[in-house]
Enzyme design. Sequence first.
Site, PDB file in Angstrom:
ATOM      1  CE1 TYR A  72      -6.138  16.231  29.663  1.00 32.23           C
ATOM      2  CE2 TYR A  72      -5.573  18.193  28.400  1.00 32.23           C
ATOM      3  CZ  TYR A  72      -6.517  17.373  28.971  1.00 32.23           C
ATOM      4  OH  TYR A  72      -7.851  17.681  28.855  1.00 32.23           O
TER       5      TYR A  72
ATOM      6  CG  HIS B  62     -11.222  14.815  28.655  1.00 31.63           C
ATOM      7  ND1 HIS B  62     -11.661  15.107  27.380  1.00 31.63           N
ATOM      8  CD2 HIS B  62     -10.287  15.745  28.946  1.00 31.63           C
ATOM      9  CE1 HIS B  62     -11.014  16.175  26.933  1.00 31.63           C
ATOM     10  NE2 HIS B  62     -10.170  16.587  27.857  1.00 31.63           N
TER      11      HIS B  62
ATOM     12  CG  HIS C  96     -12.118  20.041  30.257  1.00 33.26           C
ATOM     13  ND1 HIS C  96     -11.343  21.114  29.897  1.00 33.26           N
ATOM     14  CD2 HIS C  96     -11.592  18.978  29.602  1.00 33.26           C
ATOM     15  CE1 HIS C  96     -10.399  20.724  29.070  1.00 33.26           C
ATOM     16  NE2 HIS C  96     -10.505  19.432  28.877  1.00 33.26           N
TER      17      HIS C  96
ATOM     18  NE  ARG D 165     -12.006  23.158  25.803  1.00 38.93           N
ATOM     19  CZ  ARG D 165     -12.501  21.966  26.140  1.00 38.93           C
ATOM     20  NH1 ARG D 165     -11.820  20.870  25.907  1.00 38.93           N
ATOM     21  NH2 ARG D 165     -13.697  21.860  26.678  1.00 38.93           N
TER      22      ARG D 165
ATOM     23  CE1 TYR E 227      -6.597  22.108  26.646  1.00 38.74           C
ATOM     24  CE2 TYR E 227      -7.197  21.233  28.805  1.00 38.74           C
ATOM     25  CZ  TYR E 227      -7.293  21.203  27.423  1.00 38.74           C
ATOM     26  OH  TYR E 227      -8.089  20.273  26.821  1.00 38.74           O
TER      27      TYR E 227
HETATM   28 FE   LIG Z   1      -9.046  18.419  27.723  1.00 44.98          FE
END
Ligand SMILES: [Fe+2]
Lengths: 186, 234
Positions: B101, B155, B153, B150, B140
């Site tokens: 991110y 969000h 995905h 994870r 990640y």
């Molecule tokens: Fe996330």
Amino acid sequence: MTTPHAPTPSQTIGPFYGHALPAAGGPDIAPLAHPDRITLHGYVYDGAGDPVHDALLEIWQPAPDGSRTGAPGSLRRDPVTGRPAGRDGVTFTGFGRVPTDADGHWAIHTLPPGGAPYLSIALFARGLLNQLYTRAYVRDDPDDALLTTLDPGRRATLLAQAGPHRAYRFDIRLQGEGETVFLEFG
Amino acid sequence: MTKPLTTNLTKPPSPPPYRSLKLRTPHGPLVRVRDPEAVELTGPVFGVTDVTPLDGDLTRQHTGDPIGERITVTGRVRDRQGRPVRGQLVELWQTNAAGRYAHRRDQHPAPLDPNFTGCGRCLTDDDGTYAFTTIRPGAYAWRNHDNAWRPAHLHFSFFGTAFTQRLVTQMYFPGDPLLALDPVLHSVTDEVARARLVAAYDHDLSVPEWSLGYRWDVVLDGPSATLFEDGEAR
Ligand SMILES: [Fe+2]
């Protein structure tokens, strides 16, 4: 009667929504120079009493005249740069959005709601599967449909405390002693 | 919560629990509001000033092209009665192709991409349809448990016509082996409901020599169809 479609499940907002959701002007619901401007602010605490530094609060409320239509412009974008442009300083949209600071504190600036004594809050955070709904009552109302159903201790968690400079304090405790009343609808 | 010591051989083991729930989940029951005058049965509106036409294309926010597999994601937003949610705000955020991110607190040691911030927004059209062009995000690592990852995905955030219909969720990609191991996805305990968070690859949405298409339709839970019926049609 049509068969209801199955709802899409909620998932946590996680910790990394920061570039996407908060925006300049998000907490400033009141028109800039409005004389009736109030502040609503507080801390969010977890079950250990620690401040929650990565929560996002959304506020929805009627206008002072009681209208509940809202208006666009809560999250304006600059068409030249694409960056958040802030509000126009005139329109009352009824909607605000504010992330908590590193110390768990948040604040919004708005106008007193008309026709209802409360502002509605949806709280999102890492570790919450669904948003939590609560209400900040800025006026006590002995006939309120929700308040009258609560015992005094629980009821008190929904009452914002009036302070100096037209600022109301509303802390949210997610869990444990003094836990805020959270709501569901239907 | 204690785990049973026996192993059910017919089912794969559930992933470990999502750790952050522990101190943040309220202990008290939710208080049910049945007031047809509740403010929450109305909700905010958005418009052309809140979104620019380019906001739905996450690959065009910088001077260069982001690294990664270009995808389009589209679908319809409807309420539980199947009515389209029109003109409402949809927001999206995600990692870059490497699983990082563009957020200062993300310490996952994957490279940042100077041409990708990973957030966008659009308004649904008259059909309730939203559409984004972006790149496929990466998986990640996180610290929920040992060797926790994870799955890739997106969000998403949706607004309905009532504040009670507010939905923040995550969309996953079909066929990802990490789906079976993810505590966040498995926080939805019903398998059928979990499947509603996984998009479908749709070859008709793929653009030749340009992008791969995914379809993901969304249904906003209302309060309370009954509250609406008692009140007024929306
Ligand atoms: Fe996330």
